[in-house]
Design a protein around this motif. Structure first.
Motif, PDB file in Angstrom:
ATOM      1  N   LYS A  61       0.854  -1.187   0.000  1.00 25.13           N
ATOM      2  CA  LYS A  61       0.000   0.000   0.000  1.00 25.13           C
ATOM      3  C   LYS A  61       0.889   1.234   0.000  1.00 25.13           C
ATOM      4  CE  LYS A  61      -3.941  -1.957   2.460  1.00 25.13           C
ATOM      5  NZ  LYS A  61      -3.574  -2.856   3.574  1.00 25.13           N
ATOM      6  N   PRO A  62       0.546   2.247  -0.799  1.00 22.89           N
ATOM      7  CA  PRO A  62       1.383   3.448  -0.814  1.00 22.89           C
ATOM      8  C   PRO A  62       1.463   4.034   0.593  1.00 22.89           C
ATOM      9  CG  PRO A  62      -0.723   3.835  -1.931  1.00 22.89           C
ATOM     10  CD  PRO A  62      -0.634   2.368  -1.669  1.00 22.89           C
ATOM     11  N   GLY A  63       2.685   4.264   1.064  1.00 29.24           N
ATOM     12  CA  GLY A  63       2.905   4.748   2.426  1.00 29.24           C
ATOM     13  C   GLY A  63       3.606   3.700   3.274  1.00 29.24           C
ATOM     14  N   GLN A  64       3.607   2.437   2.811  1.00 21.75           N
ATOM     15  CA  GLN A  64       4.251   1.381   3.602  1.00 21.75           C
ATOM     16  C   GLN A  64       5.775   1.427   3.455  1.00 21.75           C
ATOM     17  OE1 GLN A  64       1.970  -2.290   2.539  1.00 21.75           O
ATOM     18  NE2 GLN A  64       1.462  -2.252   4.732  1.00 21.75           N
ATOM     19  N   TYR A  65       6.453   0.751   4.376  1.00 23.23           N
ATOM     20  CA  TYR A  65       7.913   0.731   4.397  1.00 23.23           C
ATOM     21  C   TYR A  65       8.413  -0.718   4.364  1.00 23.23           C
ATOM     22  CZ  TYR A  65       6.890  -0.171   9.364  1.00 23.23           C
ATOM     23  OH  TYR A  65       6.398  -0.689  10.538  1.00 23.23           O
ATOM     24  N   ILE A  66       9.674  -0.867   4.024  1.00 23.01           N
ATOM     25  CA  ILE A  66      10.302  -2.169   4.239  1.00 23.01           C
ATOM     26  C   ILE A  66      11.371  -2.013   5.320  1.00 23.01           C
ATOM     27  CG2 ILE A  66       9.840  -3.188   1.982  1.00 23.01           C
ATOM     28  CD1 ILE A  66      12.700  -2.484   1.149  1.00 23.01           C
TER      29      ILE A  66
END
Ligand code: HEM
Length: 397
Positions: free
Chosen positions: A186-191
């Motif tokens: 989802k746009p906004g997520q991080y790894i």
């Protein structure tokens, strides 16, 4: 379920413990890392040594203990932490270790006042709180794995491109080393990436937002070089195309809600723009008809990443606009819309009462912007923020 007596005992001792939050935390981490040095592969040493994350964990246990008879009320605060835990590979079997050392720290702080009854009650309460996290994280591990191309723990990603975006920010493009497709996010997520930096005894983990829209063959993160940053300097200086790093699957709940149609403002400071660029690009992909305002504040033009890219993306929207401001512009007459910090007047002019705001940047920036937005009367549910560093640092807004 906990007995009323246990609940009362725990609640009655919270205030005394709150006064000694820092002591509890210091004792807790010191003893835990002494007994379990392997946990230094998970915890962020920079946060520990700079005293930033220090109290977040213990504070949250105390906050949950205060609400031990209505834990649903703390769930909204648990979700982002559970995402972070899942991304870091925190496991059910870690919880008793944390619990044991937390309890010992509580005992030490309470001193003579720590009766068996109090300690037993806290042990029970901690068990209940831990179980909330464990259950939520268990579901998160499952869904990370079940996604197409998904995985549960860490997986090797190969650097396929490395692009300098500004004097301080460089992007890294990754694909899965095993050739599998990368899961949607989802746009906004991080790894969370995990690296072995030469000279360091333990692995280092860091979270980086994915800085482009989902749906590509690759992941992209954009990393700011921090003056003392062990991981950011390692990435900038040593990691090259063809190299491998380890990462866990995308996580985080600071994400664009695609169902909404109200106007939206994406407000960032410095490298905080990365998740918001992903959101901006996603709205173009979805041919969004929303009114979209992208506002970015940087120190000066030289450290401003994606200045042309964001303008170009916003230009593809039916109702998109971009505003840039610099605290110390190099070119005084240059192409920026404000000088100095983002002001109330500026935001008042660009936003309407129903604008949904996504805010991301360093803590002082976030505090300033969130305070302005609250002052403009925007409802709390329309002020959404994420920043780099422990969420608890925002407690006081
Ligand atoms: C971060 C709470 C258990 C490992 C955090 C944060 C909170 C928190 C509030 C800060 C979130 C942020 O940075 O945004 C809790 C609570 C726990 C718990 C209430 C128990 C009920 C654990 C366990 C582990 C763990 C069992 C694994 C050993 C971490 C790590 C971080 C973190 C590695 C990232 C911060 C850092 O690296 O210093 N936790 N946690 N936590 N937690 Fe937990």
């Amino acid at each position: 379920a906990l007995s009323q007596k246990t609940i009362d005992t725990v609640k009655a001792t919270v205030p005394a413990l709150e006064k000694h939050g820092v002591t509890i935390t210091t004792v807790f981490y010191k003893n835990m890392f002494n007994n379990h040095p392997e946990l230094l592969n998970i915890f962020n040493h920079a946060n520990q040594s700079q005293g930033r994350q220090q109290t977040a964990l213990a504070n949250m246990v105390l906050a949950a203990a205060k609400n031990i008879d209505q834990l649903e009320s703390v769930l909204p605060a648990v979700i982002p932490v559970a995402h972070k835990h899942r991304g870091l590979g925190v496991r059910p079997e870690h919880y008793p270790i944390v619990g044991k050392h937390l309890l010992e720290a509580i005992k030490e702080v309470l001193g003579d006042a720590a009766t068996d009854e109090i300690i037993d009650s806290w042990a029970e309460a901690y068990g209940v709180i831990a179980q909330v996290f464990i259950d939520i994280e268990d579901n998160m591990y499952k869904s990370a794995k079940e996604q197409e191309g998904g995985w549960k723990d860490f997986k090797e990603l190969e650097v396929i491109d490395k692009v300098k975006e500004s004097e301080t920010i460089t992007s890294f493009y990754f694909k899965a080393k095993d050739g599998q497709p990368l899961p949607e996010y989802k746009p906004g997520q991080y790894i969370t990436i995990r690296v072995r930096v030469p000279g360091e005894n333990y692995t280092l983990n860091r979270q980086y937002s994915l800085s482009c829209a989902p749906g590509n063959q690759y992941y992209r993160i954009s990393v700011k070089r921090e003056p003392q940053g062990k991981v950011s300097n390692y990435l900038h200086d040593q990691v090259q195309v063809g190299d491998t790093i380890e990462a866990s699957a995308p996580a985080g709940d600071f994400t664009l809600n695609m169902e909404e149609t109200s106007p939206i403002a994406l407000i960032s400071g410095g490298v905080g723009l990365t998740p918001l660029v992903s959101m901006l690009e996603t709205m173009v992909q979805h041919r969004s008809e929303r009114n979209v305002t992208f506002i970015h504040s940087a120190r000066h033009e030289g450290v401003h990443a994606f200045s042309e890219e964001a303008l170009e993306i916003a230009g593809k929207l039916d109702h998109g606009s971009c505003y840039y401001g610099y605290q110390e512009p190099k070119n005084k007459e240059g192409n920026h819309h404000f000088t100095g910090y983002i002001t109330k007047e500026f935001l008042e002019d660009k936003l309407t009462e129903d604008t949904v705001c996504y805010v991301c940047g360093p803590v002082p920036f976030m505090k300033a912007v969130v305070t302005i937005l609250q002052g403009l009367g925007l409802p709390d549910e329309n002020i959404r923020y994420e920043f780099f560093g422990p969420a608890m640092a925002m407690e006081k807004v």
